[in-house]
Design a protein around this motif. Sequence first.
Motif, PDB file in Angstrom:
ATOM      1  N   ARG A 255       3.555   9.300   4.173  1.00 27.78           N
ATOM      2  CA  ARG A 255       3.662   7.879   3.861  1.00 27.78           C
ATOM      3  C   ARG A 255       3.216   7.646   2.434  1.00 27.78           C
ATOM      4  NH1 ARG A 255       1.799   4.449   9.240  1.00 27.78           N
ATOM      5  NH2 ARG A 255       3.519   5.178  10.521  1.00 27.78           N
ATOM      6  N   ILE A 257       6.533   4.983   3.066  1.00 31.34           N
ATOM      7  CA  ILE A 257       7.919   5.256   3.436  1.00 31.34           C
ATOM      8  C   ILE A 257       8.828   4.868   2.284  1.00 31.34           C
ATOM      9  CG2 ILE A 257       9.748   4.587   5.034  1.00 31.34           C
ATOM     10  CD1 ILE A 257       6.968   4.142   6.875  1.00 31.34           C
ATOM     11  N   CYS A 561       6.555   0.646  12.459  1.00 34.14           N
ATOM     12  CA  CYS A 561       6.362  -0.322  11.379  1.00 34.14           C
ATOM     13  C   CYS A 561       7.642  -0.571  10.602  1.00 34.14           C
ATOM     14  CB  CYS A 561       5.220   0.119  10.468  1.00 34.14           C
ATOM     15  SG  CYS A 561       5.476   1.718   9.686  1.00 34.14           S
ATOM     16  N   CYS A 565       4.914  -4.441   9.295  1.00 36.20           N
ATOM     17  CA  CYS A 565       3.879  -3.533   8.802  1.00 36.20           C
ATOM     18  C   CYS A 565       2.680  -3.548   9.743  1.00 36.20           C
ATOM     19  CB  CYS A 565       3.456  -3.962   7.402  1.00 36.20           C
ATOM     20  SG  CYS A 565       2.074  -2.998   6.787  1.00 36.20           S
ATOM     21  N   GLN A 566       2.157  -2.369  10.037  1.00 36.57           N
ATOM     22  CA  GLN A 566       0.990  -2.272  10.914  1.00 36.57           C
ATOM     23  C   GLN A 566      -0.291  -2.074  10.103  1.00 36.57           C
ATOM     24  OE1 GLN A 566       1.215  -2.871  14.136  1.00 36.57           O
ATOM     25  NE2 GLN A 566       3.440  -3.140  13.965  1.00 36.57           N
ATOM     26  N   MET A 567      -0.184  -2.254   8.802  1.00 31.89           N
ATOM     27  CA  MET A 567      -1.360  -2.220   7.918  1.00 31.89           C
ATOM     28  C   MET A 567      -2.119  -0.902   7.998  1.00 31.89           C
ATOM     29  SD  MET A 567      -1.311  -5.230   6.701  1.00 31.89           S
ATOM     30  CE  MET A 567      -1.343  -6.975   6.914  1.00 31.89           C
ATOM     31  N   CYS A 568      -1.417   0.198   7.818  1.00 27.22           N
ATOM     32  CA  CYS A 568      -2.113   1.481   7.885  1.00 27.22           C
ATOM     33  C   CYS A 568      -2.925   1.732   6.617  1.00 27.22           C
ATOM     34  CB  CYS A 568      -1.125   2.619   8.130  1.00 27.22           C
ATOM     35  SG  CYS A 568      -0.154   3.068   6.685  1.00 27.22           S
ATOM     36  N   VAL A 570      -1.677   2.541   3.545  1.00 26.90           N
ATOM     37  CA  VAL A 570      -1.086   3.433   2.549  1.00 26.90           C
ATOM     38  C   VAL A 570      -0.498   2.672   1.365  1.00 26.90           C
ATOM     39  CG1 VAL A 570       1.328   3.663   3.300  1.00 26.90           C
ATOM     40  CG2 VAL A 570       0.107   5.652   2.415  1.00 26.90           C
ATOM     41  N   CYS A 576       5.971   0.478   0.742  1.00 21.44           N
ATOM     42  CA  CYS A 576       6.869   1.029   1.745  1.00 21.44           C
ATOM     43  C   CYS A 576       8.161   0.244   1.776  1.00 21.44           C
ATOM     44  CB  CYS A 576       6.252   0.927   3.136  1.00 21.44           C
ATOM     45  SG  CYS A 576       4.954   2.100   3.403  1.00 21.44           S
ATOM     46  N   ARG A 578      10.655  -1.473   3.999  1.00 21.43           N
ATOM     47  CA  ARG A 578      10.769  -1.935   5.378  1.00 21.43           C
ATOM     48  C   ARG A 578      12.068  -2.688   5.570  1.00 21.43           C
ATOM     49  NH1 ARG A 578       5.991  -4.080   4.974  1.00 21.43           N
ATOM     50  NH2 ARG A 578       6.647  -6.021   5.927  1.00 21.43           N
ATOM     51  N   ALA A 585       2.483  -4.490   2.152  1.00 24.44           N
ATOM     52  CA  ALA A 585       1.897  -4.144   3.433  1.00 24.44           C
ATOM     53  C   ALA A 585       0.380  -4.152   3.304  1.00 24.44           C
ATOM     54  CB  ALA A 585       2.384  -2.785   3.854  1.00 24.44           C
TER      55      ALA A 585
HETATM   56  S1  SF4 Z   1       1.851   0.315   4.946  1.00 24.26           S
HETATM   57 FE1  SF4 Z   1       2.769  -0.705   6.663  1.00 24.26          FE
HETATM   58  S2  SF4 Z   1       4.942  -0.256   6.510  1.00 24.26           S
HETATM   59 FE2  SF4 Z   1       3.854   1.204   5.198  1.00 24.26          FE
HETATM   60  S3  SF4 Z   1       3.540   2.976   6.494  1.00 24.26           S
HETATM   61 FE3  SF4 Z   1       1.716   1.708   6.660  1.00 24.26          FE
HETATM   62  S4  SF4 Z   1       2.107   0.472   8.437  1.00 24.26           S
HETATM   63 FE4  SF4 Z   1       4.061   1.294   7.833  1.00 24.26          FE
END
Ligand code: SF4
Lengths: 585, 219
Positions: A255, A257, A561, A565-568, A570, A576, A578, A585
């Motif tokens: 990630r 993405i 996501c 966005c699941q707010m990981c 990154v 990313c 989307r 995100a």
């Molecule tokens: S920031 Fe959001 S969209 Fe990007 S990888 Fe993390 S969860 Fe997915």
Amino acid sequence: MRVEKPARYTGGEYNTPDMDKEHKLSFCLCFADVYEVAMSNLGIAILYDILNKDKDIVCQRCFAPWPDMGELLKEHNIPLMSIEKRKPLKDFDMIGFSLQYEMAYTNMLYMLDLAHIPFRAKDRSDDYPILIAGGPCTANPEPFADFFDIVYIGEGEEVNSKLCKLYLECGKDKRSFLREAAKIDGVYVPLLAETKNGITVTKVKKAVIKDLNKAPYPTKPLIPNLEIVHDRAVLELFRGCYAGCRFCQACFFYRPIRYRDKETLVDYAKKLLHNTGHEEIGLSSLSTGDYEDIYGVIADIKCLADSKNVNLQMPSLRLDSFSAKLMKGARKSSLTFAPEAGTQRLRNVINKNITDEDINKSMEIAFETGYSNIKLYFMLGLPTETDEDILGIAEIANRINEIYYRKRRNRALSINLSTAMFVPKPLTPFQWVEQISIDEMLRKQILLRNELKRIKGVKYNWHTAEVSKLEGVFARGGRELSYVIENAYNNGCRFDGWDEHFNYDLWLKAFESTGLDMESYSRQRDLEERLPWDFIDFGVKKSYLIKEYKKAMQGLTTPSCKNECQMCGVSSLGKCRRHKGEGNA
Amino acid sequence: MLSFKFRKALNAVYLSHIDILKTINKTLRRTHIPIDYSRGFNPHMLINMSQPLSLGIESLAEWATVQTSYDDPQGFLELYNNCCPQGLEASQCHITQTKPNIAGKVIASDYFIKNDKAVEIKEILENINKKPFFMEVKSKSGVYEKDVSPLIYRIKADADGIYLLSAFGNTNLRCDRFTEKLNQAFNLDIKLRDVTRLNQYVDQNGELKEVGEYIKGLL
Ligand code: SF4
Ligand code: SF4
């Protein structure tokens, strides 16, 4: 002929760049496995291309010689050399190893040994090349860190040229080069890093390419003269994965993405077909079916491929993104599905968002389209797994059988069912969980095997439990493990990824003589515990992984996501792509 | 039909027959000339190749035939040589109406074997096929000693080495095993890399005709 397949070592591939050009820096790109495996690796092709395009650099290759060749080199005391110009490895300025799997660590030492290069960075004077490691294994570089001057964390494309430039500026003064290098994002210099109680604390940030469309791509790759594992042109669609399966390191490691646009892809496909002469082109990414306009890409590339009598290899798609549209016109060989776990409960735990209904529906479509050969992939030993989950795997196979024979068919159904052993990996929500014992692994395999015996047409393959155990140990261990690797190599371990060469007893001996307890690496970790790879900022936040871990234990899923966005976390390293809403995100 | 003669030299001497086939196939695809493919789900290029040569032996005379509407021999040589990997360069190209069936028709091949000691046993060597000469051969039924003298058509030796004309095709004198046998029998030190195939021959009315000449006759 004293060695098998001498063409592994002779080079002369079509598209070889100019190896005689004036240059300031010589780089040897290494891969700790045989030619056929190494040449199938896209990362190697990408780096080779980038380095050779640099006007100041000539990059050659060296891969692990098969034992017959290795013995010959030893017998005649000939140092290991590059493929292109037969230059001894130790005469290069830099050597870069791409480390793809834990079981290649001994092979890396095997190559250094054959090259007459001391194993440990601290034992190498300025006269030796700078040794660099990269690749997915750098998610936890600690077990091999002491062997390298530099470990690249993240995407090598990003770091390489910066490092090479710096090297040219610093001349042969290794120390000052390393000191400066450590300031570059993605560069970890184990010798200079600070440690506390044996755990590295100096922060290192993963290197990330911001825009994949602008990143160089090898559209004139080397064309091997002998058959390799993946003998085809490869098109990389995107990096990272939306799905967030909780055991999957690649998902989080790659990630954010990032996409290549369709126009870029079609342009690359044209060039690849023109420059390679391959009979087949394949699409590569972690979950290809998630690409925004996958039908469009497949249609365009299929059209190009057909016009050149080239086969488009259909990507293996997730069950829920499976569609009859994609399969039409594809060569009917076999179809691959990876439900990973046998029951809905366990699939929720691992966040594999596939329902039984998805499986049934996909199978119906597949059988209607004419498939009669199905490959199924599962994992055993997953967190919270019970025997019921294992029996669930057999039930799935049974149900697929039942669906197939609901109608009269011309051919018998064949199901190839494989299980891998779950290996808890760094940078995943399961990085804390226990890995089960080898006895328990074997018990589970036997349980499933006995169950599958009753089902017609099923062939069962499983991974060696001992290998999975060692993978787990090296995936999560610390710097002290370098002594085990060295010891194992000295005991005779090499090509550990090859069944015919793997020797578990030698590994047990290595642990014994270094006084390290293998089982202690398989234990459940505390959420508060400082983990050996915590010093690396992968973008994905530890707090996110903890949240995911807790949800897993409650059997709660997290949606892909792709749309939301699941707010990981990154996004601190890059944006990313989307499908809906481009917001940060 | 387009037939071309290519060498198998340098690194390419270590390529197996199947790898050569695949490599030539890719090379031809890169020339982008319109080659015919078989029909069906899994189309493959319509190509025929010389019979396999032992690994490690250099050749100046391998042959391949492809079905194509392309009919410019000189243009082909240029295209092909621009697209082929080192060691597999083409030296001749002929267009014919009918299939020359080279692999089926070839019965002999000649070799130059570089060796400076051979001249010392010139007499013996040049008469080697006058009486039975036994050599180990492998077949499906196992390994046995076979009299190969009928397969040796002519053998000459001079200060540079040995010139051998022998059976190749459906009956075949394997040159790698033969040189091994010469080494054993006469204490020579021939290495595989010292062996070069010079030409292949077909039988035309009881006479040997070099393949290129034979194809030209079909024009
Ligand atoms: S920031 Fe959001 S969209 Fe990007 S990888 Fe993390 S969860 Fe997915
Ligand atoms: S779909 Fe799941 S297993 Fe596959 S790459 Fe994505 S996260 Fe990993």
